[in-house]
Scaffold this motif. Sequence first.
Motif, PDB file in Angstrom:
ATOM      1  N   LEU A  55       0.817  -1.212   0.000  1.00 37.32           N
ATOM      2  CA  LEU A  55       0.000   0.000   0.000  1.00 37.32           C
ATOM      3  C   LEU A  55       0.851   1.263   0.000  1.00 37.32           C
ATOM      4  CD1 LEU A  55      -2.841  -0.967   2.518  1.00 37.32           C
ATOM      5  CD2 LEU A  55      -2.809  -1.169   0.018  1.00 37.32           C
ATOM      6  N   ALA A  56       2.153   1.138   0.294  1.00 36.09           N
ATOM      7  CA  ALA A  56       3.002   2.321   0.431  1.00 36.09           C
ATOM      8  C   ALA A  56       4.245   2.251  -0.454  1.00 36.09           C
ATOM      9  CB  ALA A  56       3.396   2.505   1.897  1.00 36.09           C
ATOM     10  N   GLN A  57       4.199   1.494  -1.563  1.00 42.16           N
ATOM     11  CA  GLN A  57       5.342   1.441  -2.464  1.00 42.16           C
ATOM     12  C   GLN A  57       5.675   2.824  -2.997  1.00 42.16           C
ATOM     13  OE1 GLN A  57       7.490  -1.258  -3.770  1.00 42.16           O
ATOM     14  NE2 GLN A  57       6.711  -1.985  -1.772  1.00 42.16           N
ATOM     15  N   THR A  58       6.967   3.134  -3.044  1.00 39.67           N
ATOM     16  CA  THR A  58       7.389   4.433  -3.565  1.00 39.67           C
ATOM     17  C   THR A  58       7.142   4.545  -5.067  1.00 39.67           C
ATOM     18  OG1 THR A  58       9.649   3.615  -3.892  1.00 39.67           O
ATOM     19  CG2 THR A  58       9.139   4.669  -1.773  1.00 39.67           C
ATOM     20  N   ASP A  59       7.110   3.439  -5.766  1.00 39.57           N
ATOM     21  CA  ASP A  59       6.746   3.383  -7.184  1.00 39.57           C
ATOM     22  C   ASP A  59       5.419   2.638  -7.269  1.00 39.57           C
ATOM     23  OD1 ASP A  59       6.372   2.900  -9.885  1.00 39.57           O
ATOM     24  OD2 ASP A  59       8.452   2.293 -10.263  1.00 39.57           O
ATOM     25  N   GLY A  60       4.351   3.373  -7.551  1.00 41.90           N
ATOM     26  CA  GLY A  60       3.021   2.774  -7.587  1.00 41.90           C
ATOM     27  C   GLY A  60       2.655   2.130  -8.905  1.00 41.90           C
ATOM     28  N   ASP A  61       3.610   2.039  -9.835  1.00 39.76           N
ATOM     29  CA  ASP A  61       3.337   1.464 -11.154  1.00 39.76           C
ATOM     30  C   ASP A  61       3.579  -0.041 -11.107  1.00 39.76           C
ATOM     31  OD1 ASP A  61       2.874   0.965 -13.806  1.00 39.76           O
ATOM     32  OD2 ASP A  61       4.720   1.906 -14.531  1.00 39.76           O
ATOM     33  N   PHE A  62       2.648  -0.764 -10.518  1.00 34.48           N
ATOM     34  CA  PHE A  62       2.736  -2.221 -10.444  1.00 34.48           C
ATOM     35  C   PHE A  62       1.324  -2.769 -10.305  1.00 34.48           C
ATOM     36  CE2 PHE A  62       2.540  -0.979  -6.019  1.00 34.48           C
ATOM     37  CZ  PHE A  62       1.811  -1.974  -5.399  1.00 34.48           C
ATOM     38  N   THR A  63       1.205  -4.066 -10.542  1.00 31.18           N
ATOM     39  CA  THR A  63      -0.060  -4.777 -10.332  1.00 31.18           C
ATOM     40  C   THR A  63       0.215  -6.018  -9.511  1.00 31.18           C
ATOM     41  OG1 THR A  63      -0.991  -4.003 -12.434  1.00 31.18           O
ATOM     42  CG2 THR A  63      -1.983  -5.965 -11.456  1.00 31.18           C
ATOM     43  N   LEU A  64      -0.544  -6.181  -8.438  1.00 29.49           N
ATOM     44  CA  LEU A  64      -0.465  -7.390  -7.615  1.00 29.49           C
ATOM     45  C   LEU A  64      -1.824  -8.077  -7.661  1.00 29.49           C
ATOM     46  CD1 LEU A  64       1.071  -9.222  -5.628  1.00 29.49           C
ATOM     47  CD2 LEU A  64       0.215  -7.775  -3.776  1.00 29.49           C
ATOM     48  N   VAL A  65      -1.842  -9.274  -8.223  1.00 23.66           N
ATOM     49  CA  VAL A  65      -3.060 -10.061  -8.340  1.00 23.66           C
ATOM     50  C   VAL A  65      -3.199 -10.946  -7.105  1.00 23.66           C
ATOM     51  CG1 VAL A  65      -4.305 -11.785  -9.696  1.00 23.66           C
ATOM     52  CG2 VAL A  65      -2.878 -10.061 -10.858  1.00 23.66           C
ATOM     53  N   ILE A  66      -4.312 -10.816  -6.404  1.00 29.67           N
ATOM     54  CA  ILE A  66      -4.606 -11.684  -5.266  1.00 29.67           C
ATOM     55  C   ILE A  66      -5.502 -12.809  -5.777  1.00 29.67           C
ATOM     56  CG2 ILE A  66      -5.589 -11.830  -2.960  1.00 29.67           C
ATOM     57  CD1 ILE A  66      -5.036  -8.830  -2.665  1.00 29.67           C
ATOM     58  N   MET A  67      -5.019 -14.012  -5.648  1.00 25.98           N
ATOM     59  CA  MET A  67      -5.684 -15.189  -6.196  1.00 25.98           C
ATOM     60  C   MET A  67      -6.292 -16.006  -5.059  1.00 25.98           C
ATOM     61  SD  MET A  67      -3.683 -18.254  -8.141  1.00 25.98           S
ATOM     62  CE  MET A  67      -4.365 -19.885  -8.409  1.00 25.98           C
ATOM     63  N   THR A  68      -7.588 -16.248  -5.147  1.00 22.38           N
ATOM     64  CA  THR A  68      -8.258 -17.095  -4.174  1.00 22.38           C
ATOM     65  C   THR A  68      -9.416 -17.792  -4.865  1.00 22.38           C
ATOM     66  OG1 THR A  68      -9.139 -17.190  -1.916  1.00 22.38           O
ATOM     67  CG2 THR A  68      -9.876 -15.359  -3.297  1.00 22.38           C
ATOM     68  N   GLY A  69     -10.184 -18.559  -4.100  1.00 18.14           N
ATOM     69  CA  GLY A  69     -11.300 -19.285  -4.689  1.00 18.14           C
ATOM     70  C   GLY A  69     -12.604 -18.533  -4.572  1.00 18.14           C
ATOM     71  N   PRO A  70     -13.565 -18.806  -5.455  1.00 21.86           N
ATOM     72  CA  PRO A  70     -14.857 -18.126  -5.396  1.00 21.86           C
ATOM     73  C   PRO A  70     -15.666 -18.477  -4.159  1.00 21.86           C
ATOM     74  CG  PRO A  70     -14.892 -19.869  -7.043  1.00 21.86           C
ATOM     75  CD  PRO A  70     -13.477 -19.741  -6.596  1.00 21.86           C
ATOM     76  N   GLN A  89      -3.677  -0.642  -7.511  1.00 16.47           N
ATOM     77  CA  GLN A  89      -2.644  -1.609  -7.903  1.00 16.47           C
ATOM     78  C   GLN A  89      -3.042  -3.056  -7.651  1.00 16.47           C
ATOM     79  OE1 GLN A  89      -2.135   1.008  -5.917  1.00 16.47           O
ATOM     80  NE2 GLN A  89      -0.572   2.312  -6.865  1.00 16.47           N
ATOM     81  N   LEU A  90      -4.096  -3.285  -6.901  1.00 21.89           N
ATOM     82  CA  LEU A  90      -4.491  -4.649  -6.540  1.00 21.89           C
ATOM     83  C   LEU A  90      -5.623  -5.135  -7.426  1.00 21.89           C
ATOM     84  CD1 LEU A  90      -4.435  -4.504  -2.623  1.00 21.89           C
ATOM     85  CD2 LEU A  90      -2.562  -5.012  -4.212  1.00 21.89           C
ATOM     86  N   ARG A  91      -5.575  -6.420  -7.781  1.00 18.34           N
ATOM     87  CA  ARG A  91      -6.635  -7.078  -8.543  1.00 18.34           C
ATOM     88  C   ARG A  91      -7.012  -8.358  -7.815  1.00 18.34           C
ATOM     89  NH1 ARG A  91      -5.634  -2.869 -10.592  1.00 18.34           N
ATOM     90  NH2 ARG A  91      -5.344  -2.360 -12.799  1.00 18.34           N
ATOM     91  N   LEU A  92      -8.271  -8.745  -7.934  1.00 24.20           N
ATOM     92  CA  LEU A  92      -8.756  -9.981  -7.321  1.00 24.20           C
ATOM     93  C   LEU A  92      -9.174 -10.940  -8.415  1.00 24.20           C
ATOM     94  CD1 LEU A  92      -9.535 -11.552  -4.748  1.00 24.20           C
ATOM     95  CD2 LEU A  92     -11.790 -10.466  -4.885  1.00 24.20           C
ATOM     96  N   GLU A  93      -8.631 -12.153  -8.373  1.00 25.29           N
ATOM     97  CA  GLU A  93      -9.008 -13.202  -9.314  1.00 25.29           C
ATOM     98  C   GLU A  93      -9.532 -14.405  -8.529  1.00 25.29           C
ATOM     99  OE1 GLU A  93      -9.310 -13.440 -12.531  1.00 25.29           O
ATOM    100  OE2 GLU A  93      -8.546 -11.429 -13.031  1.00 25.29           O
ATOM    101  N   LEU A  94     -10.775 -14.773  -8.819  1.00 22.41           N
ATOM    102  CA  LEU A  94     -11.412 -15.921  -8.167  1.00 22.41           C
ATOM    103  C   LEU A  94     -11.306 -17.109  -9.112  1.00 22.41           C
ATOM    104  CD1 LEU A  94     -14.581 -14.117  -6.745  1.00 22.41           C
ATOM    105  CD2 LEU A  94     -12.307 -14.377  -5.711  1.00 22.41           C
ATOM    106  N   VAL A  95     -10.425 -18.022  -8.780  1.00 22.49           N
ATOM    107  CA  VAL A  95     -10.108 -19.149  -9.651  1.00 22.49           C
ATOM    108  C   VAL A  95     -10.679 -20.419  -9.036  1.00 22.49           C
ATOM    109  CG1 VAL A  95      -8.272 -20.454 -10.777  1.00 22.49           C
ATOM    110  CG2 VAL A  95      -7.994 -17.990 -10.372  1.00 22.49           C
ATOM    111  N   PRO A  96     -11.564 -21.134  -9.740  1.00 22.87           N
ATOM    112  CA  PRO A  96     -12.095 -22.400  -9.209  1.00 22.87           C
ATOM    113  C   PRO A  96     -10.970 -23.396  -8.980  1.00 22.87           C
ATOM    114  CG  PRO A  96     -13.362 -21.656 -11.108  1.00 22.87           C
ATOM    115  CD  PRO A  96     -12.133 -20.794 -11.058  1.00 22.87           C
TER     116      PRO A  96
END
Length: 271
Positions: A55-70, A89-96
């Motif tokens: 949440l406090a990266q000095t360079d905010g140009d990144f993507t972190l995908v959080i992977m969990t189940g539906p 910067q955060l994305r949520l992916e619900l992967v069966p």
Amino acid sequence: MRVQMLGLCRFSYVGLRGYQKDHASVEERRAFLYDPDRLARRWLWFTTLALPGWLAQTDGDFTLVIMTGPDLPEPYLSHLRELVAATPQLRLELVPPMERHLEACRAAIAPHVDPGADVIGHFRHDDDDAVALDYVAAARQDFAQVSGLWRQDRRLSLDHSRGLMLRAGAGGASFVPRIAHNMGVALTIFLPPDQPQTALHFNHTRLPLWMPGVAVTRPLMFIRSIHADSDSGDMGPGLTWQIEEADLNRQLSRRFGLARADLDGLARAAA
């Protein structure tokens, strides 16, 4: 050269393979991962240790995908939805559940690859580890210094290998300073955008089999936690370096935005 920094964080993803602890079926894996007490501990590690640095990266140009189940139990699925809604910067992916873990990881990452980038800096991040506040900036800057080496094979690992091993106990958090190569945390795998692999596709302990690598041993860049719920409780090989207690507390604050008292409380709760 446009570098996209793209990471994957698995949060109690129910799927076979991909972990050191094996289970015979999806049902057995789900019962283990979704145990209410375990989930509460994992959420505490994630929000107290792992999340502040992102949440406090000095360079905010990144993507972190959080992977969990539906079917991740509440309130954790709602908490993750709220978190990514509030953090660009955060994305949520619900992967069966999938039997082949690497295919599941690719399914989570693929929608977020920027085809216009020249290079993708893939990284993995466990939900109970931490990176320094300038990890993204350092990875991008250090890659620029060795990009000629990347051009030879179009594969390169960049290992920020100076870290702290956090051991959780009833008395709080204890720290072992280590230079540990290719631990998996603060380790970036640079690939072309048209390659199907992610950071998880390469066993971090065997990276020299597949690509050249560069180790950057300063500054302090990661914290790896070791506790009862760790997938691996092994500290692994490395070199010990020295730090005074007062300086350790300053480094926790300056490098990671973390307070020693919070980490002591986290460790006691986990123990």
